[in-house]
Structures are given as structure tokens and as C-alpha cells.
Design a protein around this motif. Structure first.
Motif, PDB file in Angstrom:
ATOM      1  N   GLU A 106       0.830  -1.205   0.000  1.00 39.90           N
ATOM      2  CA  GLU A 106       0.000   0.000   0.000  1.00 39.90           C
ATOM      3  C   GLU A 106       0.864   1.255   0.000  1.00 39.90           C
ATOM      4  OE1 GLU A 106      -2.939   0.080   3.033  1.00 39.90           O
ATOM      5  OE2 GLU A 106      -4.090  -1.599   2.208  1.00 39.90           O
ATOM      6  N   LEU A 107       1.981   1.209   0.740  1.00 39.81           N
ATOM      7  CA  LEU A 107       2.885   2.344   0.739  1.00 39.81           C
ATOM      8  C   LEU A 107       3.508   2.554  -0.636  1.00 39.81           C
ATOM      9  CD1 LEU A 107       4.814   1.829   4.120  1.00 39.81           C
ATOM     10  CD2 LEU A 107       3.097   3.574   3.617  1.00 39.81           C
ATOM     11  N   GLU A 111      -3.240   3.207  -1.425  1.00 31.89           N
ATOM     12  CA  GLU A 111      -4.378   2.432  -0.932  1.00 31.89           C
ATOM     13  C   GLU A 111      -5.439   2.213  -2.008  1.00 31.89           C
ATOM     14  OE1 GLU A 111      -5.950   4.267   2.524  1.00 31.89           O
ATOM     15  OE2 GLU A 111      -4.086   4.124   3.680  1.00 31.89           O
ATOM     16  N   GLU A 112      -5.395   3.035  -3.054  1.00 32.28           N
ATOM     17  CA  GLU A 112      -6.421   2.945  -4.092  1.00 32.28           C
ATOM     18  C   GLU A 112      -6.066   1.977  -5.211  1.00 32.28           C
ATOM     19  OE1 GLU A 112      -9.229   4.516  -3.517  1.00 32.28           O
ATOM     20  OE2 GLU A 112      -8.296   5.266  -1.672  1.00 32.28           O
ATOM     21  N   ILE A 113      -4.963   1.245  -5.053  1.00 36.45           N
ATOM     22  CA  ILE A 113      -4.561   0.304  -6.092  1.00 36.45           C
ATOM     23  C   ILE A 113      -5.665  -0.721  -6.339  1.00 36.45           C
ATOM     24  CG2 ILE A 113      -3.365  -1.183  -4.423  1.00 36.45           C
ATOM     25  CD1 ILE A 113      -1.413  -1.937  -6.659  1.00 36.45           C
ATOM     26  N   GLU A 114      -5.929  -1.010  -7.597  1.00 38.33           N
ATOM     27  CA  GLU A 114      -6.962  -1.983  -7.959  1.00 38.33           C
ATOM     28  C   GLU A 114      -6.540  -3.390  -7.522  1.00 38.33           C
ATOM     29  OE1 GLU A 114      -9.869  -1.376  -9.265  1.00 38.33           O
ATOM     30  OE2 GLU A 114      -9.587   0.777  -9.582  1.00 38.33           O
ATOM     31  N   ASP A 115      -7.509  -4.181  -7.106  1.00 38.45           N
ATOM     32  CA  ASP A 115      -7.216  -5.545  -6.657  1.00 38.45           C
ATOM     33  C   ASP A 115      -6.476  -6.340  -7.725  1.00 38.45           C
ATOM     34  OD1 ASP A 115      -8.412  -5.013  -4.264  1.00 38.45           O
ATOM     35  OD2 ASP A 115     -10.294  -6.042  -4.722  1.00 38.45           O
ATOM     36  N   GLU A 116      -6.874  -6.149  -8.970  1.00 39.06           N
ATOM     37  CA  GLU A 116      -6.255  -6.877 -10.073  1.00 39.06           C
ATOM     38  C   GLU A 116      -4.777  -6.508 -10.210  1.00 39.06           C
ATOM     39  OE1 GLU A 116      -6.751  -7.245 -14.934  1.00 39.06           O
ATOM     40  OE2 GLU A 116      -8.471  -6.636 -13.700  1.00 39.06           O
ATOM     41  N   ASP A 117      -4.485  -5.207 -10.089  1.00 42.61           N
ATOM     42  CA  ASP A 117      -3.094  -4.747 -10.190  1.00 42.61           C
ATOM     43  C   ASP A 117      -2.278  -5.235  -8.997  1.00 42.61           C
ATOM     44  OD1 ASP A 117      -3.700  -3.429 -12.548  1.00 42.61           O
ATOM     45  OD2 ASP A 117      -4.186  -1.548 -11.529  1.00 42.61           O
ATOM     46  N   TYR A 118      -2.878  -5.150  -7.819  1.00 41.37           N
ATOM     47  CA  TYR A 118      -2.200  -5.618  -6.603  1.00 41.37           C
ATOM     48  C   TYR A 118      -1.819  -7.090  -6.755  1.00 41.37           C
ATOM     49  CZ  TYR A 118      -1.456  -6.695  -1.636  1.00 41.37           C
ATOM     50  OH  TYR A 118      -0.908  -7.111  -0.444  1.00 41.37           O
ATOM     51  N   THR A 119      -2.779  -7.906  -7.180  1.00 45.88           N
ATOM     52  CA  THR A 119      -2.546  -9.343  -7.316  1.00 45.88           C
ATOM     53  C   THR A 119      -1.461  -9.634  -8.342  1.00 45.88           C
ATOM     54  OG1 THR A 119      -4.839  -9.831  -6.704  1.00 45.88           O
ATOM     55  CG2 THR A 119      -3.624 -11.553  -7.870  1.00 45.88           C
ATOM     56  N   ALA A 120      -1.469  -8.895  -9.448  1.00 53.23           N
ATOM     57  CA  ALA A 120      -0.476  -9.127 -10.497  1.00 53.23           C
ATOM     58  C   ALA A 120       0.933  -8.833  -9.988  1.00 53.23           C
ATOM     59  CB  ALA A 120      -0.789  -8.257 -11.710  1.00 53.23           C
ATOM     60  N   ILE A 121       1.090  -7.729  -9.262  1.00 57.57           N
ATOM     61  CA  ILE A 121       2.407  -7.366  -8.720  1.00 57.57           C
ATOM     62  C   ILE A 121       2.826  -8.359  -7.648  1.00 57.57           C
ATOM     63  CG2 ILE A 121       3.677  -5.604  -7.405  1.00 57.57           C
ATOM     64  CD1 ILE A 121       1.830  -3.511  -8.781  1.00 57.57           C
ATOM     65  N   ALA A 122       1.894  -8.684  -6.751  1.00 55.76           N
ATOM     66  CA  ALA A 122       2.197  -9.627  -5.668  1.00 55.76           C
ATOM     67  C   ALA A 122       2.607 -10.981  -6.219  1.00 55.76           C
ATOM     68  CB  ALA A 122       0.985  -9.763  -4.754  1.00 55.76           C
ATOM     69  N   ASP A 151       8.225  -9.639 -14.400  1.00 53.27           N
ATOM     70  CA  ASP A 151       7.630  -8.902 -15.521  1.00 53.27           C
ATOM     71  C   ASP A 151       7.145  -7.523 -15.086  1.00 53.27           C
ATOM     72  OD1 ASP A 151       8.039 -10.915 -17.392  1.00 53.27           O
ATOM     73  OD2 ASP A 151       6.159 -11.928 -16.900  1.00 53.27           O
ATOM     74  N   LEU A 152       7.624  -7.061 -13.924  1.00 55.20           N
ATOM     75  CA  LEU A 152       7.242  -5.738 -13.444  1.00 55.20           C
ATOM     76  C   LEU A 152       7.885  -4.669 -14.311  1.00 55.20           C
ATOM     77  CD1 LEU A 152       7.763  -6.381  -9.626  1.00 55.20           C
ATOM     78  CD2 LEU A 152       5.587  -6.356 -10.861  1.00 55.20           C
ATOM     79  N   ASP A 153       7.195  -3.538 -14.478  1.00 55.55           N
ATOM     80  CA  ASP A 153       7.798  -2.457 -15.266  1.00 55.55           C
ATOM     81  C   ASP A 153       8.736  -1.630 -14.393  1.00 55.55           C
ATOM     82  OD1 ASP A 153       6.317  -0.425 -13.861  1.00 55.55           O
ATOM     83  OD2 ASP A 153       4.624  -0.683 -15.224  1.00 55.55           O
ATOM     84  N   ASP A 154       9.459  -0.702 -15.012  1.00 57.04           N
ATOM     85  CA  ASP A 154      10.488   0.060 -14.304  1.00 57.04           C
ATOM     86  C   ASP A 154       9.915   0.875 -13.152  1.00 57.04           C
ATOM     87  OD1 ASP A 154      12.377  -0.946 -16.002  1.00 57.04           O
ATOM     88  OD2 ASP A 154      12.470   0.827 -17.299  1.00 57.04           O
ATOM     89  N   ASP A 155       8.741   1.461 -13.339  1.00 57.82           N
ATOM     90  CA  ASP A 155       8.127   2.272 -12.282  1.00 57.82           C
ATOM     91  C   ASP A 155       7.731   1.400 -11.091  1.00 57.82           C
ATOM     92  OD1 ASP A 155       8.429   4.587 -13.725  1.00 57.82           O
ATOM     93  OD2 ASP A 155       6.389   4.578 -14.534  1.00 57.82           O
TER      94      ASP A 155
END
Length: 266
Positions: A106-107, A111-122, A151-155
Motif C-alpha cells: 500500500e505504501l 491504498e487505491e490500487i486496484e485488486d487486479e493490479d495488486y494481485t499481479a504485482i504480488a 515482468d514488473l515495469d520500471d516504475d
């Protein structure tokens, strides 16, 4: 983060005791979405049990071993007595670490990250390092290098590394850098030797920091630093290189600091 799948037989899981009956105990699994297990009275403790409530209480956090999983009937059989103190302690620490890493996500991404994006990064961190916490820990120690196989991007990588280095405490961190030293003046080798001694700190490096300078291949020298945390290690690495550059320039030579190795493999 909670897993959407099912635990495997033999796995240790963390659960909250939700309901106590004469025949056993119902447990909500803290690591899995919408999953509930049952500890039969015979698996609560060794020996004869007169009253289940003498051994557990509602709301208690417990570490259980998965005995069996029946997906068709949505049933997970658990054991409390098959978990020893060492296993319990390690599992609770692992669970707490993953909760920390959940907060770090979250940091890093808001906190507004989409569940789909969170899951993909995790999932990228879990695939490479086995868990969120270990992913952040490795990012704190090794930086972007720890995430180069994802497969994470640079940001995304930058956000994880920055958050990790601000929040993760690791016993020791190792960092490496390189300095090129050239001295075409009359002082030659003596000037380079003096620059290397300066890089090593002339005996003034703190006790908790290990700093080593070694030859790689002309004109390149490797600086390795081991320190209690990333910021300290990085600071001593840069200061070591700067001392060497300043010393060689004092002899009329040249010096340049860089993080990646430039010479061929030894």
C-alpha cells in the motif's frame, strides 16, 4: 493479501478460532479467502479432553496443520496437536511478516490500487521470491537486481525498491561498487597504493562495517561493503570511492566511481 486457492495437506496455516463445539473447533483461515477449517476434538490436544474450552478460546489465533482437503464438500480438516512450539513460532512470524509486506504494498502503490493490479504485482514477487515479505527484503538488499527476472515495469520496480529500503530491516546488507584509478605521473604505483589505502578508510571504518577493496583488472578496483542496513552500506561505499578518487587526483591522476563492473570476467 489472502490466497484465493486452497491449502495443501501437510501445510501449516494460521487461523482464528471462530466457533467452539463439543465435537471440535471451527477456524477461519487468515491466509485464504473464504476458507474455514475444522479441528476435530481428537486433534485439539493429546490425551483425553473433557472440555474443549480448556484448550482453546474463541478469537484465538492458532497455527494448525492441514490434514485433509475435500474441495467438493468445501471441507478442510485441521490439527492443532500436530504443531510443535518451534513450528508455531516460525509460522506466526512468517504470517506477521507477510502482513507487514501487505502494508508495504500500500505504501508503494497507494491504498487505491486496484485488486487486479495488486494481485499481479504480488504474484510476481511470490513467483520469484516465494512471498511478498521475501520479495521486499531482497529488494532492500539487492535493489533492482532482485526484481530483474520479474515482468514488473520500471516504475513498479522503483516503487518496490524505494519502499523496501525505507521500511525493511535486514541483519546485514552487502553492496558492491567499482572505482577506476589511473596515475600516469611519476608517483605511479605508489600513488595508486595510497588511493587504495584511502578507500579502505585508513583504519577509521566503524566496527559494525566491513569494507574490502580488491583488484579486478587495470584500472578497475572492486569495493565491497557489508553493513547493518542499506543506507549505511551505500554511504560507506560512496565515501570509500570518493576517498580513492580524491587521493589519486592529489597525485595528478584520475579516478571514477561506478556501480557496474566494466572489465572482462576474471
Amino acid at each position: 493479501m489472502k490466497y484465493s486457492g486452497w491449502p495443501d495437506p501437510g501445510e501449516l496455516v494460521v487461523g482464528k478460532i471462530d466457533e467452539i463445539e463439543d465435537f471440535g473447533v471451527f477456524v477461519d483461515l487468515e491466509e485464504y479467502e473464504d476458507k474455514r477449517g475444522l479441528i476435530h476434538i481428537s486433534e485439539v490436544a493429546s490425551g483425553w479432553i473433557k472440555n474443549v474450552r480448556d484448550h482453546v478460546r474463541e478469537g484465538q489465533i492458532a497455527v494448525c496443520k492441514v490434514l485433509d482437503v475435500d474441495k467438493s464438500s468445501q471441507q478442510i480438516d485441521l490439527s492443532l496437536k500436530d504443531v510443535n512450539d518451534h513450528q508455531r513460532s516460525d509460522k506466526i512470524q512468517e504470517w506477521k511478516n507477510e502482513q507487514k509486506a501487505d502494508n508495504w504494498m500500500e505504501l508503494a502503490f497507494g491504498e487505491e490500487i486496484e485488486d487486479e493490479d495488486y494481485t499481479a504485482i504480488a504474484n510476481e514477487l511470490i513467483a520469484i521470491h516465494g512471498g511478498l515479505y521475501e520479495g521486499f527484503k531482497q529488494a532492500a538488499i539487492h535493489g533492482e537486481e532482485a526484481l530483474e527476472d520479474t515482468d514488473l515495469d520500471d516504475d513498479e520496480i522503483e516503487s518496490i525498491v524505494e519502499t523496501a529500503r525505507e521500511n525493511v530491516s535486514v541483519p546485514y546488507v552487502n553492496v558492491t561498487g567499482y572505482v577506476d584509478l589511473s596515475n600516469p605521473t611519476d608517483t605511479g604505483v605508489d600513488g595508486i597504493r595510497e588511493a587504495l589505502e584511502a578507500a579502505e578508510g585508513n583504519g577509521e571504518i566503524p566496527e559494525e562495517v566491513d569494507l574490502e577493496v580488491s583488484y579486478v583488472g587495470a584500472p578497475e578496483y572492486r569495493i565491497k561493503v557489508k553493513a547493518p542496513n542499506y543506507k549505511t552500506a551505500e554511504s560507506h561505499l560512496e565515501e570509500s570511492a570518493q576517498r580513492a578518487v580524491t587521493a589519486i587526483e592529489g597525485h595528478g591522476g584520475t579516478g571514477q566511481y561506478h556501480r557496474e563492473r566494466r572489465t572482462d570476467d576474471e
